[in-house]
Write a protein that holds these residues in place. Structure first.
Motif, PDB file in Angstrom:
ATOM      1  N   VAL A 123       0.819  -1.206   0.000  1.00  0.00           N
ATOM      2  CA  VAL A 123       0.000   0.000   0.000  1.00  0.00           C
ATOM      3  C   VAL A 123       0.856   1.260   0.000  1.00  0.00           C
ATOM      4  CG1 VAL A 123      -1.761   1.300   1.267  1.00  0.00           C
ATOM      5  CG2 VAL A 123      -1.890  -1.194   1.147  1.00  0.00           C
ATOM      6  N   LEU A 124       1.795   1.347   0.936  1.00  0.00           N
ATOM      7  CA  LEU A 124       2.668   2.509   1.004  1.00  0.00           C
ATOM      8  C   LEU A 124       3.896   2.192   1.837  1.00  0.00           C
ATOM      9  CD1 LEU A 124       2.499   4.523   3.863  1.00  0.00           C
ATOM     10  CD2 LEU A 124       0.140   4.396   3.154  1.00  0.00           C
ATOM     11  N   ILE A 125       4.817   3.133   1.832  1.00  0.00           N
ATOM     12  CA  ILE A 125       6.047   2.985   2.610  1.00  0.00           C
ATOM     13  C   ILE A 125       6.092   4.101   3.643  1.00  0.00           C
ATOM     14  CG2 ILE A 125       8.568   3.161   2.528  1.00  0.00           C
ATOM     15  CD1 ILE A 125       8.456   1.754  -0.191  1.00  0.00           C
ATOM     16  N   LYS A 126       6.322   3.729   4.908  1.00  0.00           N
ATOM     17  CA  LYS A 126       6.576   4.700   5.979  1.00  0.00           C
ATOM     18  C   LYS A 126       8.079   4.887   6.039  1.00  0.00           C
ATOM     19  CE  LYS A 126       2.851   3.764   9.282  1.00  0.00           C
ATOM     20  NZ  LYS A 126       2.577   3.330  10.659  1.00  0.00           N
ATOM     21  N   LYS A 127       8.517   6.063   5.760  1.00  0.00           N
ATOM     22  CA  LYS A 127       9.955   6.352   5.733  1.00  0.00           C
ATOM     23  C   LYS A 127      10.558   6.315   7.137  1.00  0.00           C
ATOM     24  CE  LYS A 127      10.664   7.089   1.363  1.00  0.00           C
ATOM     25  NZ  LYS A 127      11.489   6.199   0.615  1.00  0.00           N
ATOM     26  N   GLU A 128      11.708   5.662   7.238  1.00  0.00           N
ATOM     27  CA  GLU A 128      12.523   5.625   8.460  1.00  0.00           C
ATOM     28  C   GLU A 128      11.703   5.299   9.709  1.00  0.00           C
ATOM     29  OE1 GLU A 128      15.004   9.090   8.743  1.00  0.00           O
ATOM     30  OE2 GLU A 128      15.658   8.889   6.664  1.00  0.00           O
ATOM     31  N   TYR A 129      10.871   4.307   9.610  1.00  0.00           N
ATOM     32  CA  TYR A 129       9.937   3.952  10.680  1.00  0.00           C
ATOM     33  C   TYR A 129      10.565   3.071  11.756  1.00  0.00           C
ATOM     34  CZ  TYR A 129       5.672   2.237  12.905  1.00  0.00           C
ATOM     35  OH  TYR A 129       4.699   1.922  13.814  1.00  0.00           O
ATOM     36  N   TYR A 130      11.341   2.067  11.328  1.00  0.00           N
ATOM     37  CA  TYR A 130      11.922   1.103  12.263  1.00  0.00           C
ATOM     38  C   TYR A 130      13.361   1.464  12.606  1.00  0.00           C
ATOM     39  CZ  TYR A 130       8.157  -2.299  11.426  1.00  0.00           C
ATOM     40  OH  TYR A 130       6.959  -2.952  11.349  1.00  0.00           O
ATOM     41  N   PRO A 131      13.759   1.257  13.872  1.00  0.00           N
ATOM     42  CA  PRO A 131      15.169   1.465  14.212  1.00  0.00           C
ATOM     43  C   PRO A 131      16.026   0.353  13.614  1.00  0.00           C
ATOM     44  CG  PRO A 131      14.008   0.542  16.090  1.00  0.00           C
ATOM     45  CD  PRO A 131      12.976   0.807  15.025  1.00  0.00           C
ATOM     46  N   LYS A 132      17.251   0.684  13.327  1.00  0.00           N
ATOM     47  CA  LYS A 132      18.232  -0.330  12.937  1.00  0.00           C
ATOM     48  C   LYS A 132      19.558   0.067  13.560  1.00  0.00           C
ATOM     49  CE  LYS A 132      19.414   1.490   8.376  1.00  0.00           C
ATOM     50  NZ  LYS A 132      19.557   1.176   6.978  1.00  0.00           N
ATOM     51  N   ASN A 133      20.566  -0.744  13.356  1.00  0.00           N
ATOM     52  CA  ASN A 133      21.843  -0.496  14.027  1.00  0.00           C
ATOM     53  C   ASN A 133      22.402   0.887  13.733  1.00  0.00           C
ATOM     54  OD1 ASN A 133      21.911  -2.945  15.361  1.00  0.00           O
ATOM     55  ND2 ASN A 133      22.864  -3.984  13.632  1.00  0.00           N
ATOM     56  N   SER A 134      22.182   1.373  12.542  1.00  0.00           N
ATOM     57  CA  SER A 134      22.632   2.712  12.178  1.00  0.00           C
ATOM     58  C   SER A 134      21.467   3.444  11.522  1.00  0.00           C
ATOM     59  CB  SER A 134      23.820   2.617  11.219  1.00  0.00           C
ATOM     60  OG  SER A 134      24.202   3.901  10.778  1.00  0.00           O
ATOM     61  N   GLY A 135      20.808   4.327  12.245  1.00  0.00           N
ATOM     62  CA  GLY A 135      19.689   5.077  11.693  1.00  0.00           C
ATOM     63  C   GLY A 135      18.384   4.314  11.778  1.00  0.00           C
ATOM     64  N   ASN A 136      17.553   4.502  10.761  1.00  0.00           N
ATOM     65  CA  ASN A 136      16.240   3.862  10.710  1.00  0.00           C
ATOM     66  C   ASN A 136      16.010   3.265   9.334  1.00  0.00           C
ATOM     67  OD1 ASN A 136      15.204   4.576  13.360  1.00  0.00           O
ATOM     68  ND2 ASN A 136      15.209   6.679  12.618  1.00  0.00           N
ATOM     69  N   GLU A 137      15.040   2.381   9.254  1.00  0.00           N
ATOM     70  CA  GLU A 137      14.696   1.806   7.953  1.00  0.00           C
ATOM     71  C   GLU A 137      13.199   1.935   7.714  1.00  0.00           C
ATOM     72  OE1 GLU A 137      14.613  -2.552   6.935  1.00  0.00           O
ATOM     73  OE2 GLU A 137      15.332  -2.726   8.993  1.00  0.00           O
ATOM     74  N   ASP A 138      12.830   1.865   6.450  1.00  0.00           N
ATOM     75  CA  ASP A 138      11.443   2.044   6.050  1.00  0.00           C
ATOM     76  C   ASP A 138      10.596   0.841   6.424  1.00  0.00           C
ATOM     77  OD1 ASP A 138      12.376   4.383   4.908  1.00  0.00           O
ATOM     78  OD2 ASP A 138      12.302   3.630   2.850  1.00  0.00           O
ATOM     79  N   ALA A 139       9.293   1.108   6.596  1.00  0.00           N
ATOM     80  CA  ALA A 139       8.299   0.055   6.812  1.00  0.00           C
ATOM     81  C   ALA A 139       7.413  -0.014   5.582  1.00  0.00           C
ATOM     82  CB  ALA A 139       7.452   0.379   8.038  1.00  0.00           C
ATOM     83  N   LEU A 140       7.098  -1.211   5.162  1.00  0.00           N
ATOM     84  CA  LEU A 140       6.181  -1.440   4.070  1.00  0.00           C
ATOM     85  C   LEU A 140       4.814  -1.758   4.669  1.00  0.00           C
ATOM     86  CD1 LEU A 140       5.628  -1.905   1.039  1.00  0.00           C
ATOM     87  CD2 LEU A 140       6.398  -4.269   1.374  1.00  0.00           C
ATOM     88  N   ILE A 141       3.795  -0.985   4.289  1.00  0.00           N
ATOM     89  CA  ILE A 141       2.433  -1.233   4.743  1.00  0.00           C
ATOM     90  C   ILE A 141       1.769  -2.118   3.688  1.00  0.00           C
ATOM     91  CG2 ILE A 141       0.233  -0.204   5.434  1.00  0.00           C
ATOM     92  CD1 ILE A 141       2.730   0.620   7.130  1.00  0.00           C
ATOM     93  N   MET A 142       1.146  -3.203   4.151  1.00  0.00           N
ATOM     94  CA  MET A 142       0.494  -4.150   3.261  1.00  0.00           C
ATOM     95  C   MET A 142      -0.920  -4.424   3.764  1.00  0.00           C
ATOM     96  SD  MET A 142       3.651  -6.840   2.660  1.00  0.00           S
ATOM     97  CE  MET A 142       3.121  -7.443   1.040  1.00  0.00           C
TER      98      MET A 142
END
Length: 148
Positions: A123-142
């Motif tokens: 459906v869409l992508i939430k930018k920088e939604y999830y934490p990761k070791n360096s910065g954040n990563e996107d979430a895919l909404i389905m």
């Protein structure tokens, strides 16, 4: 034989251990205590008393959101995720839920493939939604439309 039953408060410590083993950034133990009640449908996959995985689903009116699906790493790639998803989808269809929503790390290709196999649409992508070791990563909404 694999079985599905309701995830109860007694099961939460075991579910939390699976959560920690299966996710780089697991939910806190406190979150597990807040996901109980009449708006939740929480299930576990088990063989006798050994829990293989679980699913946490929030249901409001005719919409549902899969908050968490985790399979113990020892049992991954053995159809456990599919077993949980099929049971959940069948159950929600029986309740006449219209849509099942979820969000997933964009890097979690195994989960994305599982959801796509069941017919989920991106459906869409939430930018920088999830934490990761360096910065954040996107979430895919389905979303999976359940009533055809």
């Amino acid at each position: 034989m694999k079985q599905i039953s309701i995830l109860t408060t007694v099961d939460l410590p075991m579910a939390y251990q699976i959560e920690k083993r299966s996710h780089t950034f697991p939910w806190s133990e406190h979150i597990f205590t807040t996901i109980q009640g009449k708006l939740y449908f929480n299930i576990k996959l088990h063989i006798q008393k050994e829990m293989l995985g679980f699913a946490i689903t929030h249901i409001v009116l005719d919409e549902a959101t899969l908050f968490n699906l985790a399979v113990d790493p020892f049992y991954q790639r053995q159809g456990c995720g599919s077993f949980l998803m099929k049971y959940l989808i069948d159950y929600l269809r029986g309740l006449k839920v219209k849509n099942l929503w979820l969000e997933v790390r964009i890097s979690n290709l195994n989960a994305i493939r599982l959801y796509a196999k069941f017919g989920f649409n991106e459906v869409l992508i939430k930018k920088e939604y999830y934490p990761k070791n360096s910065g954040n990563e996107d979430a895919l909404i389905m979303v999976l439309p359940l009533l055809l």
